[in-house]
Design a protein around this motif. Structure first.
Motif, short mmCIF file in Angstrom:
data_model
loop_
_atom_site.label_atom_id
_atom_site.label_comp_id
_atom_site.label_asym_id
_atom_site.label_seq_id
_atom_site.Cartn_x
_atom_site.Cartn_y
_atom_site.Cartn_z
N MET A 132 16.81 52.59 53.06
CA MET A 132 17.85 52.02 52.19
C MET A 132 17.30 51.83 50.77
SD MET A 132 20.02 48.50 52.79
CE MET A 132 20.48 48.83 54.47
N LYS A 133 18.01 52.35 49.78
CA LYS A 133 17.57 52.23 48.39
C LYS A 133 18.16 50.94 47.79
CE LYS A 133 17.14 55.27 44.43
NZ LYS A 133 17.75 56.36 43.69
N VAL A 134 17.30 50.10 47.24
CA VAL A 134 17.75 48.77 46.81
C VAL A 134 17.42 48.53 45.33
CG1 VAL A 134 17.61 46.28 47.30
CG2 VAL A 134 17.26 47.94 49.15
N LEU A 135 18.37 47.96 44.62
CA LEU A 135 18.16 47.59 43.22
C LEU A 135 17.86 46.08 43.16
CD1 LEU A 135 18.31 48.91 40.35
CD2 LEU A 135 20.64 48.05 40.21
N ALA A 136 16.67 45.73 42.70
CA ALA A 136 16.27 44.32 42.61
C ALA A 136 16.37 43.88 41.16
CB ALA A 136 14.86 44.15 43.14
N VAL A 137 17.26 42.94 40.88
CA VAL A 137 17.49 42.51 39.49
C VAL A 137 16.58 41.33 39.16
CG1 VAL A 137 19.19 41.76 37.80
CG2 VAL A 137 19.88 43.30 39.67
N CYS A 138 15.61 41.58 38.29
CA CYS A 138 14.63 40.56 37.93
C CYS A 138 15.09 39.80 36.70
CB CYS A 138 13.27 41.21 37.67
SG CYS A 138 12.62 42.04 39.13
N GLU A 139 14.45 38.65 36.46
CA GLU A 139 14.77 37.85 35.28
C GLU A 139 13.50 37.58 34.50
OE1 GLU A 139 17.03 34.27 35.98
OE2 GLU A 139 18.23 35.24 37.52
N GLN A 140 13.62 37.58 33.20
CA GLN A 140 12.48 37.20 32.39
C GLN A 140 12.95 36.27 31.28
OE1 GLN A 140 10.86 40.80 30.72
NE2 GLN A 140 12.52 41.05 29.28
N VAL B 156 22.38 45.71 45.87
CA VAL B 156 21.96 45.17 44.58
C VAL B 156 21.67 43.68 44.82
CG1 VAL B 156 22.54 44.87 42.15
CG2 VAL B 156 23.56 46.77 43.45
N VAL B 157 20.41 43.28 44.54
CA VAL B 157 19.99 41.92 44.88
C VAL B 157 19.70 41.12 43.61
CG1 VAL B 157 18.40 40.52 46.24
CG2 VAL B 157 18.96 42.84 46.99
N PHE B 158 20.34 39.96 43.51
CA PHE B 158 20.15 39.03 42.39
C PHE B 158 19.51 37.74 42.89
CE2 PHE B 158 23.70 41.64 41.08
CZ PHE B 158 23.60 41.76 39.70
N ALA B 159 19.03 36.90 41.98
CA ALA B 159 18.68 35.52 42.32
C ALA B 159 19.89 34.66 41.96
CB ALA B 159 17.46 35.07 41.52
#
Lengths: 252, 291
Positions: B1-9, B61-64
């Motif tokens: 499974m291809k997953v997009l992990a949305v990071c924060e800075q 698509v995964v967010f915090a």
């Protein structure tokens, strides 16, 4: 000012949760329901904006079962002008289905809203999604979790809490705003308001929702916390508490 | 499974939740693309992320579920035409579908859902997924964000130096009516200081409604739901809506003069008595440890 407020009927925050026989939802027997607390800030803000403008209309929308008419009446008793219930058997697990139905209704009749207000989230499903989704569907700018709002003509300035600070944003009207605690102090409906609310227009429209993309498998009570212990009484118990936190709990 | 992990800075540094998001994304699939938005405008960022997910063929698509993530995730989900599964505390893949567990009714119950959306869009409760070692080395791809959003950030007013948000703190010391008056929160602030910058001061609904503390400090069903390593409830009786907001804390300590207060039912350790004697003594002991 023409303002729409979207509200939700939710179980009271003091309610104890029991699981229904199907193992998937809340057993509603004996549970008190009311307006979602964050939505009260949205209703109050709409009323104040209309009062400041000196003219306009505040229309309350809700999607839910027939019992949500009572929730809309609460907002009407606070001072909203009229209400529309999009009646379904239950609120869907997929917030996008709710957002699509609300957006279609808000567009109906030409739209023309200066502001569309929501609470920042519902205290039952904790999804914080319907407001921004409606904004996307209507192509409107959106500011979420607003704790302070200033509007000057067709321009707004809002403050929202972010981790470690306050973000100040500017946006043009019309816009979708979701309300956080602190935005205002919601009024209690006065007896006069409650009487008047009974005569205000409340339209009920049945809606058919899609199956959605989120399927509830189960609802369960969280595991009980293991019974703790009373370490002792007064300041004399503190050294033992610190020892336990270090050696047993290993959190220090 | 291809997953997009949305990071924060922020200020060029990746925030801790980014490592949590990457760690959880790896649970869903081996192929994880970590990304971070080049600019903070929510409209541009949401558009760029939705485009990236579509172009990349990501299944999830995964967010915090931070202030930023809660703002962005529903916009991206709507652009992708799917619902959002928010505030997730556990994740699994079952027969090719993502199954997520999330607290509802402020944690009074746990809902398990199967996410059928293509892609699945979800946000994770901060502080729940422990970052693994591999996530420490990530360098997220910076994705360009188009200019010209209608919502523009004019400024960020930082919180006073040294104060930590309750949603992010590893240690929370919360006060309730038992503090008697707003000025007395000083005893809790001193205890927080003794922990050396890891602790935040929270509050019950009663004292926030009374105007003693800021709204952002409120823990409970109409405030923040928190999961710190250590939660110290001081002068809080333990109304059901407060317990809902903090019951997933790892260790709970209660300090209350009423031995029958409901807070003792969920506390791992309780001390009965006058908080104005107990808390300063605790501050002294913690200072010794860190001294």
């Amino acid at each position: 000012m023409k303002i729409a407020v979207c509200i939700k009927r939710v179980a009271d925050s003091e309610a104890r949760v029991k699981i229904a026989a199907d193992g998937k939802r809340l057993d509603e027997a004996g549970v008190k329901f009311g307006i979602n607390p964050y939505d009260e800030f949205a209703v109050e803000e709409a009323l104040r904006r209309k009062e400041t403008a000196g003219a306009g209309e505040v229309v309350v929308f809700s999607l839910g079962p027939a019992a949500a008419q009572e929730t809309i009446r609460t907002a009407l008793a606070m001072g909203a002008d009229r209400g529309i219930l999009l009646q379904t058997d239950a609120v869907p697990a997929d917030g996008f289905e709710t957002a699509k139905a609300l957006a279609a209704e808000l567009k109906d009749g030409g739209g023309g809203w200066d502001l569309i207000l929501f609470g920042k989230m519902a205290i039952d499903d904790y999804n914080h999604q319907v407001g921004p989704m409606v904004a996307e569907l209507l192509g409107l700018p959106c500011v979420t979790a607003v704790a302070h709002l200033e509007i000057d003509g067709a321009k707004g300035v809002a403050e929202r809490e972010i981790e470690g600070g306050i973000e100040v944003v500017e946006f043009p009207l019309p816009a979708v705003i979701t309300a956080d605690k602190g935005l205002n102090e919601p009024r209690y409906p006065a007896l006069k308001g409650i009487m008047a609310a009974k005569r205000k227009p409340l339209e009920t429209k049945p809606v058919q929702l899609g199956a959605g993309s989120v399927e509830i498998l189960s609802l369960a009570l969280p595991p009980d916390r293991k019974e703790g212990k009373i370490v002792g009484e007064g300041a004399a118990a503190v050294p033992e508490l610190v020892r336990l936190l270090r050696e047993e709990a290993k959190v220090l | 499974m291809k997953v997009l992990a949305v990071c924060e800075q922020r200020d060029g540094t990746l925030r801790k939740v980014s490592f949590e998001v990457v760690t959880a994304a790896r649970r869903l699939g081996a192929e994880v693309d970590a990304v971070v938005c080049a600019a903070s405008g929510p409209e541009g960022c949401a558009a760029a992320l939705a485009e990236r997910a579509t172009a990349g063929g990501h299944r999830a698509v995964v967010f915090a579920a931070t202030a930023t993530g809660k703002d962005l995730a529903p916009r991206v989900a709507a652009k992708l035409g799917v619902g959002l599964t928010g505030d997730v505390t556990d994740l699994a893949v079952d027969g090719g579908a993502i199954v997520a567990t999330r607290p509802v009714y402020a944690g009074k119950a746990l809902q398990k859902v199967r996410i059928l959306g293509q892609p699945a869009v979800l946000s994770l409760r901060p502080n729940v997924f422990t970052p693994d070692e591999a996530s420490a080395g990530i360098t997220p791809e910076t994705i360009p964000v188009p200019d010209g959003g209608r919502v523009t950030v004019r400024e960020i007013k930082p919180a006073p130096a040294g104060t930590l948000d309750v949603a992010e703190a590893q240690i929370i010391i919360s006060g309730g009516r038992g503090l008697k008056e707003p000025a007395n929160f000083k005893v809790l602030e001193e205890l927080a200081l003794a922990f050396g910058g890891r602790a935040a001061v929270g509050a019950s609904r009663a004292v926030v409604d009374a105007g003693w503390r800021a709204h952002g400090d409120q823990v409970g069903q109409t405030g923040k739901t928190v999961s710190p390593g250590l939660y110290i409830a001081v002068g809080i009786s333990g109304a059901i809506q407060h317990l809902a907001g903090m019951r997933t804390s790892r260790i709970i300590v209660a300090i209350n003069k009423d031995k029958d207060a409901p807070i003792f039912k969920v506390a791992d350790y309780g001390v009965v008595g006058d908080l104005f004697e107990i808390v300063p003594k605790l501050t002294e002991e913690i200072r010794k440890l860190h001294g």
